[in-house]
Motif scaffolding. Sequence first.
Motif, PDB file in Angstrom:
ATOM      1  N   LYS A 168       0.855  -1.182   0.000  1.00 56.65           N
ATOM      2  CA  LYS A 168       0.000   0.000   0.000  1.00 56.65           C
ATOM      3  C   LYS A 168       0.888   1.228   0.000  1.00 56.65           C
ATOM      4  O   LYS A 168       1.911   1.257   0.671  1.00 56.65           O
ATOM      5  N   ALA A 169       0.464   2.231  -0.749  1.00 56.94           N
ATOM      6  CA  ALA A 169       1.214   3.483  -0.744  1.00 56.94           C
ATOM      7  C   ALA A 169       1.038   4.144   0.615  1.00 56.94           C
ATOM      8  O   ALA A 169      -0.050   4.128   1.196  1.00 56.94           O
ATOM      9  N   LYS A 170       2.121   4.697   1.128  1.00 53.19           N
ATOM     10  CA  LYS A 170       2.061   5.404   2.405  1.00 53.19           C
ATOM     11  C   LYS A 170       1.240   6.676   2.227  1.00 53.19           C
ATOM     12  O   LYS A 170       1.405   7.380   1.242  1.00 53.19           O
ATOM     13  N   PRO A 171       0.320   6.980   3.158  1.00 48.16           N
ATOM     14  CA  PRO A 171      -0.474   8.197   3.032  1.00 48.16           C
ATOM     15  C   PRO A 171       0.429   9.426   2.941  1.00 48.16           C
ATOM     16  O   PRO A 171       1.501   9.472   3.532  1.00 48.16           O
ATOM     17  N   SER A 172      -0.028  10.387   2.197  1.00 42.08           N
ATOM     18  CA  SER A 172       0.744  11.604   1.995  1.00 42.08           C
ATOM     19  C   SER A 172      -0.142  12.819   2.237  1.00 42.08           C
ATOM     20  O   SER A 172      -1.328  12.800   1.922  1.00 42.08           O
ATOM     21  N   VAL A 173       0.451  13.865   2.773  1.00 46.20           N
ATOM     22  CA  VAL A 173      -0.278  15.115   2.962  1.00 46.20           C
ATOM     23  C   VAL A 173      -0.149  16.015   1.733  1.00 46.20           C
ATOM     24  O   VAL A 173      -0.709  17.097   1.695  1.00 46.20           O
ATOM     25  N   ALA A 174       0.588  15.549   0.725  1.00 39.62           N
ATOM     26  CA  ALA A 174       0.791  16.348  -0.483  1.00 39.62           C
ATOM     27  C   ALA A 174      -0.541  16.603  -1.178  1.00 39.62           C
ATOM     28  O   ALA A 174      -1.443  15.775  -1.157  1.00 39.62           O
ATOM     29  N   GLY A 175      -0.649  17.770  -1.774  1.00 41.07           N
ATOM     30  CA  GLY A 175      -1.854  18.117  -2.510  1.00 41.07           C
ATOM     31  C   GLY A 175      -1.910  19.604  -2.793  1.00 41.07           C
ATOM     32  O   GLY A 175      -0.958  20.346  -2.533  1.00 41.07           O
ATOM     33  N   VAL A 176      -3.029  20.020  -3.327  1.00 36.32           N
ATOM     34  CA  VAL A 176      -3.275  21.433  -3.610  1.00 36.32           C
ATOM     35  C   VAL A 176      -4.558  21.806  -2.895  1.00 36.32           C
ATOM     36  O   VAL A 176      -5.566  21.097  -3.004  1.00 36.32           O
ATOM     37  N   ILE A 177      -4.514  22.897  -2.137  1.00 41.45           N
ATOM     38  CA  ILE A 177      -5.694  23.362  -1.404  1.00 41.45           C
ATOM     39  C   ILE A 177      -5.960  24.818  -1.758  1.00 41.45           C
ATOM     40  O   ILE A 177      -5.090  25.516  -2.275  1.00 41.45           O
ATOM     41  N   ARG A 178      -7.167  25.250  -1.471  1.00 46.28           N
ATOM     42  CA  ARG A 178      -7.541  26.644  -1.643  1.00 46.28           C
ATOM     43  C   ARG A 178      -7.810  27.228  -0.260  1.00 46.28           C
ATOM     44  O   ARG A 178      -8.554  26.641   0.514  1.00 46.28           O
ATOM     45  N   LEU A 179      -7.198  28.357   0.008  1.00 43.81           N
ATOM     46  CA  LEU A 179      -7.418  29.069   1.269  1.00 43.81           C
ATOM     47  C   LEU A 179      -7.634  30.521   0.939  1.00 43.81           C
ATOM     48  O   LEU A 179      -6.711  31.212   0.497  1.00 43.81           O
ATOM     49  N   GLY A 180      -8.884  30.976   1.139  1.00 43.89           N
ATOM     50  CA  GLY A 180      -9.193  32.341   0.749  1.00 43.89           C
ATOM     51  C   GLY A 180      -8.953  32.484  -0.746  1.00 43.89           C
ATOM     52  O   GLY A 180      -9.395  31.665  -1.531  1.00 43.89           O
ATOM     53  N   GLY A 181      -8.187  33.470  -1.135  1.00 39.77           N
ATOM     54  CA  GLY A 181      -7.882  33.681  -2.545  1.00 39.77           C
ATOM     55  C   GLY A 181      -6.620  32.989  -3.012  1.00 39.77           C
ATOM     56  O   GLY A 181      -6.186  33.193  -4.141  1.00 39.77           O
TER      57      GLY A 181
END
Length: 120
Positions: free
Chosen positions: A5-18
């Motif tokens: 299983k791939a190890k969970p990752s916090v990597a990603g793209v998020i939107r915060l405000g603008g």
Amino acid sequence: MAGNKAKPSVAGVIRLGGRVVTITEIPSSGLDERALGSWDSAQNTILIRGDLPDTVKVSTVLHEITHVGFSGHQSLDSEETVVLLIETVLSSLFVQNPEYVRKLVDMVSTGKTKSRPAKK
């Protein structure tokens, strides 16, 4: 392999405000030896040490996201203290109340909640 299983990752793209913020896991050698993560406001990027335990990664992401919230505001002498306090509260909320957090996420993502009215 089926058992890998791939190890969970916090990597990603998020939107915060603008802002659109990219979160990336990097080798520990990419950060100051004392740092678990960092926020680069010029690049809209959060860097997180990839060798951390999952719970520490999540806590660190919350910490760095809180720094994003301070970006563009008047610098506070006690910003790090405030960020640490907020990180602790949010981490406890997520770890101790996963079903409740999922409920809140579901409510927000389906538009069942409204923004709080502005204080007068």
